[in-house]
Write an enzyme that holds these catalytic residues in place. Structure first.
Site, PDB file in Angstrom:
ATOM      1  N   SER A 128       0.806  -1.224   0.000  1.00 39.66           N
ATOM      2  CA  SER A 128       0.000   0.000   0.000  1.00 39.66           C
ATOM      3  C   SER A 128       0.836   1.269   0.000  1.00 39.66           C
ATOM      4  O   SER A 128       0.514   2.238  -0.694  1.00 39.66           O
ATOM      5  CB  SER A 128      -0.948   0.009   1.202  1.00 39.66           C
ATOM      6  N   HIS A 179       0.625   4.798   4.351  1.00 43.72           N
ATOM      7  CA  HIS A 179      -0.073   5.375   3.206  1.00 43.72           C
ATOM      8  C   HIS A 179       0.333   6.837   3.016  1.00 43.72           C
ATOM      9  O   HIS A 179       0.651   7.265   1.900  1.00 43.72           O
ATOM     10  CB  HIS A 179      -1.584   5.287   3.399  1.00 43.72           C
TER      11      HIS A 179
END
Length: 205
Positions: A128, A179
Site C-alpha cells: 500500500s 499510506h
C-alpha cells in the site's frame, strides 16, 4: 480466455513484474503457512520497529512484497495493475520502479517513526505504501500538467483512489502512516523525476 491473455499482454512490463512478484510471494507463503499470522509474517520479512532498530533494515524493502491475507493482496494488486501502468506509461519503467520502491520505503519509514513516537509497535506489511507513492507521483503529474491528464486516466486514478480508501474502511489494520508516507514520498519523487510533459501518451492505456 483470449481477453485475459490480451489484457496481460498489454500491461506495462515493469509494473506487471511487480504484480507477479507480489502474487508469487503470497502464494508461496500461503502454501507454507498462514499469511494472516503476524508471527509467521515477521519471520518472513514483515516490518517491525524493534527488529529494524536491531539492524534488520532489509525489512523496509521485503515487507512491501508481503500481504496479510487474500483480500489484502487482491485490493492492492487490483489498484496497482491500473495505477502502475498509467505511471509507467508516463514516466518510463526505470523512473516508475524508483518511485514505487523508494516511495514504499518512505512509507515504511514514516510508519516506523510514528510507531517510535507513540510506542505502539505492530507487525506491518503490504504494497500500500508503494501504491500510494504511485498515486502521489500521478497527482503531481496531473497538477504539473494543469489537469491535462487524459480523461480515461483521470477516471482510473479517481476510481483506484476510492478503492484504496474503501480498503482502509474495511480493514481495521490498515497502516495510515505508511499510506501518508508513501503519498508524500511519491509526490516529492514526482517533482524530482518528472520534467517533461508527455501528453501524447496519456490515452494509450
Amino acid at each position: 480466455m483470449n481477453e485475459l491473455i490480451y489484457f496481460f499482454k498489454t500491461r506495462k512490463k515493469a509494473n506487471l513484474t511487480i504484480v507477479i512478484i507480489n502474487v508469487v510471494v503470497y502464494i508461496v507463503l500461503a502454501l507454507t503457512g498462514d499469511p494472516a499470522d503476524s508471527a509467521f509474517m515477521l519471520r518472513h520479512g514483515a516490518c517491525y520497529l524493534p527488529a529494524v532498530i536491531n539492524g534488520e533494515y532489509y525489512r523496509l524493502f521485503t515487507s512491501m512484497f508481503l500481504h496479510f491475507g487474500f483480500y489484502h493482496i487482491v485490493y492492492n494488486m487490483l489498484s496497482l495493475i491500473f495505477l502502475g501502468d498509467i505511471l509507467e506509461t508516463i514516466a518510463g519503467p526505470v523512473r516508475y520502479l524508483v518511485i514505487y520502491l523508494a516511495g514504499g520505503i518512505g512509507g515504511n519509514l514514516l510508519s516506523l517513526a510514528v510507531s517510535m513516537k507513540t510506542g505502539s509497535y505492530a507487525v506491518s506489511a503490504g504494497a500500500s505504501g508503494a501504491i500510494f507513492s504511485v498515486i502521489g507521483a500521478l497527482l503531481y503529474i496531473a497538477l504539473r500538467n494543469r489537469g491535462t491528464f487524459g480523461e480515461r486516466n483521470m477516471k482510473k486514478l479517481v476510481f483506484m483512489v476510492v478503492l484504496m480508501i474503501m480498503q482502509g474502511t474495511v480493514d481495521k489494520g490498515v497502516d495510515g502512516a505508511a499510506h501518508l508516507g508513501g503519498l508524500i514520498s511519491g509526490f516529492l519523487l514526482g517533482i524530482l523525476l518528472y520534467h517533461q510533459k508527455r501528453s501524447t501518451q496519456y490515452e494509450r492505456l
